[in-house]
Scaffold this active site. Structure first.
Site, short mmCIF file in Angstrom:
data_model
loop_
_atom_site.label_atom_id
_atom_site.label_comp_id
_atom_site.label_asym_id
_atom_site.label_seq_id
_atom_site.Cartn_x
_atom_site.Cartn_y
_atom_site.Cartn_z
CG HIS A 1 -2.08 -0.92 1.13
ND1 HIS A 1 -3.16 -0.86 1.98
CD2 HIS A 1 -2.34 -1.94 0.27
CE1 HIS A 1 -4.03 -1.79 1.65
NE2 HIS A 1 -3.55 -2.47 0.61
CE1 TYR B 1 -6.55 4.77 10.24
CE2 TYR B 1 -5.92 4.42 7.94
CZ TYR B 1 -5.78 4.12 9.29
OH TYR B 1 -4.85 3.17 9.68
N PRO C 1 -5.47 0.82 18.00
CG PRO C 1 -7.37 -0.28 17.23
CD PRO C 1 -6.78 0.31 18.46
CE LYS D 1 3.44 3.92 13.77
NZ LYS D 1 3.32 3.40 12.42
CE1 TYR E 1 -1.85 4.35 8.97
CE2 TYR E 1 -0.60 3.10 7.34
CZ TYR E 1 -1.75 3.27 8.10
OH TYR E 1 -2.78 2.38 7.99
#
Length: 417
Positions: A79, A208, A299, A303, A391
């Site tokens: 991704h 998100y 979550p 991580k 991220y």
């Protein structure tokens, strides 16, 4: 059952066959250091426990460079960004353009399958289904782990170091006396209502979504099974929700401006509480905590598994220096070194959570401020870069050129697409 325990020894006793414990045993084996791994669960249970798996670039590099990344690269999904939806519009964060890095979607149970297979193929000592685990003498040079084998026989395993990798409910965390540690804990006022659904992917990358009704996350497991979440009260009863009610809530939070969820039968549902925890120090004598035994994160920032792996990268280099060169310096600084990254990850997870979740007690100013923050992050290079760097994961420190960590990252740089 024989009342006299069978005595045996190893260099490193690893309590817990999760990502941290198995990765540590794998890396130590490559460096010629002996270990024994024990776990309360059976192998089939470990491999069947389905959990999320967004792997940072450093985790991918480490797996790839140490010979356990073949399936990850073949079956995992690379991704190169995420979408953040706000007010019905999607804004993409382009990871490679901002950082030169990416992540892989590869579930945690698949990582565990790969590590278990590698350890057993190499003749590693991994013992499943043990019970009555306890640790002793951790402030001496000869700590001991006692446990009962699956066949009922008692074992006393002496070692030079114990790695506590048995999760948040294990015995190793409590082996650090209360007077010798500080527990940092934060409970978030919301949970995640999570579902698994038999449906095609709704998006090629994670979505998100922030909305007036609350946060939602659209993720994936396989081409035919998808994982989705929405913000809820942590006391919510998942069984009380019909499939149609679940889908109506997800649609209200995510759909709009040409984006529509792919729907299907819901095959699993449940509510996940949102908590953060860190224990300090992560070391007590010859006991070293790693992964969920030392810290947990919500979550939102993906991580958890990655922090376990980076703990182990630090610990492995310290153990290499200790066993190969007789120097305890890196072991003594392990907790300080590992916790620096832990707190950065705690901040990122808290920040993502607070930015994207709806606070039911917020006033009009607070709600508008939150939208301004999302705009600032998604519409500026500086804001997007901060998110992308965190991220995809900060680089794994590898200061020892003779470490298997340094070699793995160098090898992976020449192999990973």
């Amino acid at each position: 059952m024989n009342s006299h325990p069978r005595r045996t020894s190893t260099q490193v006793a690893v309590v817990g066959a999760g990502p941290a414990g198995l990765m540590l045993s794998h890396l130590l084996s490559l460096s010629g250091i002996d270990s024994v791994v024990i776990d309360l669960r059976e192998r089939a249970d470990i491999e069947a426990t389905i959990r999320a798996g967004i792997l940072e670039q450093g985790t991918v590099d480490l797996m790839n460079g140490t010979g356990v990344g073949e399936r990850l690269l073949a079956e995992g999904q690379r991704h190169e960004g995420i979408a953040i939806r706000s007010r019905g519009e999607s804004r993409r964060i382009d990871f490679p353009a901002l950082t030169g890095r990416a992540v892989h979607l590869y579930p945690q149970h698949e990582v565990l399958k790969d590590l278990i297979a590698a350890r057993l193929a190499a003749g590693g000592d991994v013992r499943f289904g043990v019970s009555d685990v306890s640790v002793h003498d951790v402030t001496t040079d000869t700590p001991v782990v006692r446990f009962t084998e699956a066949d009922g026989s008692r074992v006393e395993l002496s070692c030079a170091v114990i790695a506590g990798c048995d999760g948040s409910q294990g015995v190793t965390r409590t082996a650090v006396p209360a007077h010798a540690r500080t527990d940092y804990f934060h409970a978030y006022p919301h949970g995640w209502f999570g579902i698994l659904t038999e449906a095609p992917p709704s998006s090629e990358e994670l979505v998100y979504a922030h909305s007036d009704r609350g946060f939602a996350l659209i993720s994936s497991r396989t081409p035919t099974v998808q994982r989705m979440y929405f913000q809820c009260d942590p006391a919510e009863d998942a069984a009380a929700w019909s499939d149609e009610r679940v889908w109506a809530e997800l649609r209200a939070r995510v759909n709009g401006n040409g984006f529509e969820l792919e729907e299907g039968p819901i095959i699993q549902r449940g509510v996940i509480p949102m908590r953060s925890y860190v224990v300090d120090p992560m070391r007590h004598g010859r006991l070293f905590l790693a992964g969920d035994a030392a810290h947990t994160v919500p979550p939102t920032g993906a991580k958890g598994l990655n922090l376990a792996v980076t703990d182990i990268a630090v610990l492995c280099q310290a153990l290499e220096r200790f066993f190969h060169q007789g120097s305890a310096g890196l072991l003594e600084s392990y907790g300080r070194t590992a916790s620096d990254r832990v707190w950065r990850a705690q901040h990122f997870s808290w920040w993502m959570t607070s930015m994207l979740h709806t606070d039911t007690d917020a006033d009009a100013f607070g709600r508008r401020r939150q939208l301004g923050e999302i705009d600032q992050v998604t519409e500026s290079v500086a804001g997007s870069t901060f998110l992308a760097e965190a991220y995809t994961g900060w680089p794994i420190a590898h200061t020892n050129p003779d470490s298997v960590i340094s070699e793995a990252i160098t090898v992976s740089a020449n192999r990973t697409p």
